[in-house]
Design a protein around this motif. Structure first.
Motif, short mmCIF file in Angstrom:
data_model
loop_
_atom_site.label_atom_id
_atom_site.label_comp_id
_atom_site.label_asym_id
_atom_site.label_seq_id
_atom_site.Cartn_x
_atom_site.Cartn_y
_atom_site.Cartn_z
N GLY A 60 0.98 -0.84 0.03
CA GLY A 60 0.07 -0.07 -0.25
C GLY A 60 0.93 1.68 0.13
O GLY A 60 2.15 1.32 0.08
N ALA A 61 0.46 2.38 -0.40
CA ALA A 61 1.19 3.43 0.17
C ALA A 61 1.72 4.41 1.23
O ALA A 61 2.39 4.77 1.13
CB ALA A 61 0.11 5.15 -0.69
N ASP A 62 1.05 2.95 2.35
CA ASP A 62 1.27 3.37 4.30
C ASP A 62 2.97 2.16 3.70
O ASP A 62 3.64 2.23 5.16
CB ASP A 62 0.86 2.65 4.45
CG ASP A 62 -0.06 1.41 4.58
OD1 ASP A 62 0.61 0.79 3.71
OD2 ASP A 62 -1.37 1.45 4.85
N GLY A 63 3.59 1.64 3.01
CA GLY A 63 5.16 1.09 2.94
C GLY A 63 4.50 -0.62 3.27
O GLY A 63 5.17 -1.49 3.53
N TYR A 64 2.99 -0.83 4.12
CA TYR A 64 3.21 -2.10 4.32
C TYR A 64 2.24 -3.08 3.28
O TYR A 64 1.38 -2.24 2.10
CB TYR A 64 1.51 -2.26 5.33
CG TYR A 64 2.15 -1.01 6.94
CD1 TYR A 64 3.27 -1.60 7.75
CD2 TYR A 64 1.40 -0.28 7.37
CE1 TYR A 64 3.50 -0.88 8.57
CE2 TYR A 64 1.79 0.49 8.18
CZ TYR A 64 3.01 -0.02 8.70
OH TYR A 64 3.61 0.83 9.98
N LEU A 65 2.30 -4.22 3.98
CA LEU A 65 2.15 -5.48 2.70
C LEU A 65 0.66 -5.75 3.20
O LEU A 65 0.17 -6.32 4.63
CB LEU A 65 3.28 -7.20 3.12
CG LEU A 65 2.70 -7.69 1.71
CD1 LEU A 65 3.17 -7.15 0.24
CD2 LEU A 65 3.89 -8.75 2.20
N TYR A 66 -0.04 -5.43 1.47
CA TYR A 66 -1.56 -6.62 2.50
C TYR A 66 -1.86 -7.59 1.52
O TYR A 66 -1.00 -7.92 0.25
CB TYR A 66 -2.42 -4.77 1.14
CG TYR A 66 -2.75 -3.98 2.59
CD1 TYR A 66 -4.02 -4.04 3.13
CD2 TYR A 66 -1.93 -3.18 2.18
CE1 TYR A 66 -3.78 -2.39 3.34
CE2 TYR A 66 -1.47 -1.87 3.13
CZ TYR A 66 -2.80 -1.85 3.35
OH TYR A 66 -2.99 -0.25 4.57
N VAL A 67 -1.94 -8.66 2.07
CA VAL A 67 -2.30 -10.28 1.73
C VAL A 67 -3.95 -10.38 1.38
O VAL A 67 -4.63 -10.20 2.42
CB VAL A 67 -1.90 -11.19 2.65
CG1 VAL A 67 -1.74 -11.94 2.14
CG2 VAL A 67 -0.22 -10.56 2.35
N THR A 68 -4.26 -10.80 0.49
CA THR A 68 -6.23 -11.45 0.52
C THR A 68 -5.51 -13.15 0.06
O THR A 68 -4.88 -13.77 -0.34
CB THR A 68 -6.59 -10.93 -0.71
OG1 THR A 68 -5.64 -11.74 -1.60
CG2 THR A 68 -5.91 -9.62 -1.39
N PHE A 69 -7.25 -13.84 1.62
CA PHE A 69 -6.69 -15.15 1.57
C PHE A 69 -8.53 -15.00 0.91
O PHE A 69 -9.44 -14.31 1.58
CB PHE A 69 -6.28 -15.44 3.08
CG PHE A 69 -5.01 -15.39 3.38
CD1 PHE A 69 -4.57 -16.39 2.43
CD2 PHE A 69 -4.80 -15.11 4.10
CE1 PHE A 69 -3.38 -16.82 2.78
CE2 PHE A 69 -3.17 -15.13 4.02
CZ PHE A 69 -2.32 -16.37 3.49
N GLY A 70 -8.78 -16.19 0.74
CA GLY A 70 -9.66 -16.55 0.03
C GLY A 70 -10.65 -17.21 1.09
O GLY A 70 -10.14 -17.50 2.18
N ASP A 71 -11.64 -17.61 1.24
CA ASP A 71 -12.44 -18.80 2.59
C ASP A 71 -12.72 -19.81 2.86
O ASP A 71 -12.65 -20.23 3.72
CB ASP A 71 -14.30 -17.91 2.35
CG ASP A 71 -14.72 -18.96 0.84
OD1 ASP A 71 -14.08 -19.68 0.69
OD2 ASP A 71 -16.31 -18.63 1.11
N GLY A 72 -11.57 -20.11 2.23
CA GLY A 72 -11.23 -21.62 2.72
C GLY A 72 -11.69 -22.68 1.35
O GLY A 72 -11.15 -23.80 1.77
N GLY A 73 -12.28 -21.81 -0.10
CA GLY A 73 -12.34 -22.84 -0.38
C GLY A 73 -14.11 -23.54 -0.35
O GLY A 73 -15.05 -23.36 0.62
N GLY A 74 -14.05 -24.51 -1.38
CA GLY A 74 -15.70 -25.08 -1.61
C GLY A 74 -16.62 -24.51 -1.84
O GLY A 74 -16.29 -23.22 -2.18
N GLN A 75 -18.60 -24.17 -1.51
CA GLN A 75 -19.37 -24.06 -2.01
C GLN A 75 -19.60 -23.22 -0.79
O GLN A 75 -19.84 -23.89 0.23
CB GLN A 75 -20.47 -24.91 -2.75
CG GLN A 75 -19.21 -25.70 -4.27
CD GLN A 75 -19.36 -24.80 -5.27
OE1 GLN A 75 -20.31 -24.05 -5.84
NE2 GLN A 75 -18.05 -24.34 -5.69
#
Length: 417
Positions: free
Chosen positions: A183-198
């Motif tokens: 981000g503009a703040d220099g921190y790392l942003y990480v996205t995780f999905g909900d675990g999968g399946g339906q």
């Protein structure tokens, strides 16, 4: 790719499509009213010969790094694909399927001070080693965010420099998120999905709403430390009982792509939906985007009568009559294509491309016609170079394809001739 393909019978599809199309025309939203004019843009093929491209980075003006889902980081130099492999993670990863696949090497991000420290970060899938307490079976795999360093004066990463930043066990093979961005703040942003399946069938409220797991969340961490990472003191849930302090925002199903608008400093997310709606979000501190309670602006679980209180709506959504899996892009801050200036360009895995532009307190969605777009192409990612020009990744396969398959390509958005 890290995309959820929905398979329906013809009968179910017809019933669902007809009923939901009726709902669309009854729905009052920015996706229906006051749509802006269509835009036509041009594109040129930079290179082909890539196996299942997933993301790209721009270490120098003359160089592009392309991640292949099967584990390699390839080098494009002066507009040509070279034989140089920056890094090969195949031996660390799970063995990806040749057909449809959502695991693998999914993303890359350069450190903000890459030019001086040579550090970069990757998101990949490795074999799981622990048991899932929910079913007493081994997890499907483990998602990994790791740091590597480039050997000074070369185009080679030091394989021994790997520093594991964080890991997350996954019960299913899909919905991995895979987004990493500074981000503009220099921190790392990480996205995780909900675990999968339906339908996020993980526990009584689903992982998206469970604040004691990283699954279904966007994390914000400081990686400029001697250990793995630290939690910024201004993260919204620091010190809250039963809540992971790394969480910046919650309520996601599969936040597959995240990008920084260098002008507004906002982070945009393409959030892959379930059976009906795809959405685009702007990331806000402490926000809850609603999954599995809602899908886009619509009730999901429960199907009716859901409570929208406290939820942050998407800035845009589109129905599955237009596409099946959103591939989040970038706000255009380049100079070559004036018609795109300040607009968020994104697409769907099946090929359509759109833009979003702010209009008062709403966002309008317009269609984009891309010249030279390959007829059989599936969009697998977007990229932004140092000057703000945009690129898109294409693959003609639904997954990596057979061994040696090289049906992936890189295209650059250019001004109309």
């Amino acid at each position: 790719m890290n995309i959820h393909i929905r398979l329906k019978t013809a009968t179910c599809f017809s019933v669902i499509l007809l009923s939901l199309m009726a709902a669309i025309f009854a729905l009052a939203s920015f996706t229906k009213n006051d749509n802006p004019a269509d835009i036509t843009i041009n594109s040129v093929k930079i290179t082909g010969g890539i196996q299942a491209p997933t993301s790209m980075a721009f270490p120098e003006p003359s160089k592009i790094w392309i991640t292949e889902q099967t584990g390699k980081i390839r080098l494009v130099k002066d507009g040509r694909l070279t034989n140089v492999v920056i890094l090969d993670l195949k031996d660390k990863m799970i063995r990806v399927n040749s057909g449809y696949e959502e695991r693998g090497l999914l993303n890359i991000a350069l450190h903000p001070e890459f030019s001086s420290n040579g550090k970069f970060y990757v998101f990949y899938s490795r074999p799981a080693t622990t048991q899932n307490p929910a079913n007493n079976h081994k997890f499907d795999h483990t998602d990994v965010v790791a740091e590597y360093k480039l050997i000074p004066g070369t185009d080679q990463a030091d394989e021994k420099s790997e520093r594991i930043i964080l890991t997350q066990d996954k019960p299913d093979g899909n919905h991995n998120g895979g987004g990493i961005v500074f981000g503009a703040d220099g921190y790392l942003y990480v996205t995780f999905g909900d675990g999968g399946g339906q339908h996020d069938q993980h526990g009584p409220i689903g992982n998206g709403q469970n604040m004691n797991t990283w699954l279904g969340k966007v994390l914000r961490i400081n990686i400029d430390v001697d250990s793995t990472y630290s939690v910024p003191k201004d993260n919204p849930f620091t010190g809250r009982f039963g809540t992971k302090p790394e969480i910046w925002a919650s309520g996601f199903r599969n936040p597959y792509r995240i990008s920084l608008d260098k002008a507004s400093k906002q982070l945009f997310i393409g959030e892959v939906g379930q059976d009906t709606w795809e959405e685009v979000d702007i990331l806000e501190k402490g926000a809850n985007y609603g999954w599995r309670l809602v899908e886009g602006n619509h009730c999901h679980n429960p199907e009716t009568g859901c409570d929208f209180t406290g939820l942050t709506p998407p800035i845009a959504e589109y129905h599955h009559s237009e596409g099946v899996s959103v591939i989040g892009g970038y706000v255009y801050n380049g100079k070559q294509v004036s018609s795109l200036k300040g607009k968020y360009l994104f697409g769907d895995w099946t090929g359509p491309v759109w833009y979003l532009q702010k209009a008062g307190n709403k966002w309008q969605r317009g269609k984009v016609r891309v010249k030279n777009f390959p007829a059989s192409g599936k969009i697998t990612g977007w990229g932004e170079d140092q000057s703000g020009e945009l690129y898109y990744l294409i693959n003609s396969e639904a997954g990596p394809g057979p061994a040696g398959s090289t049906t992936g390509s890189v295209y650059k958005i250019i001004k109309n001739q």
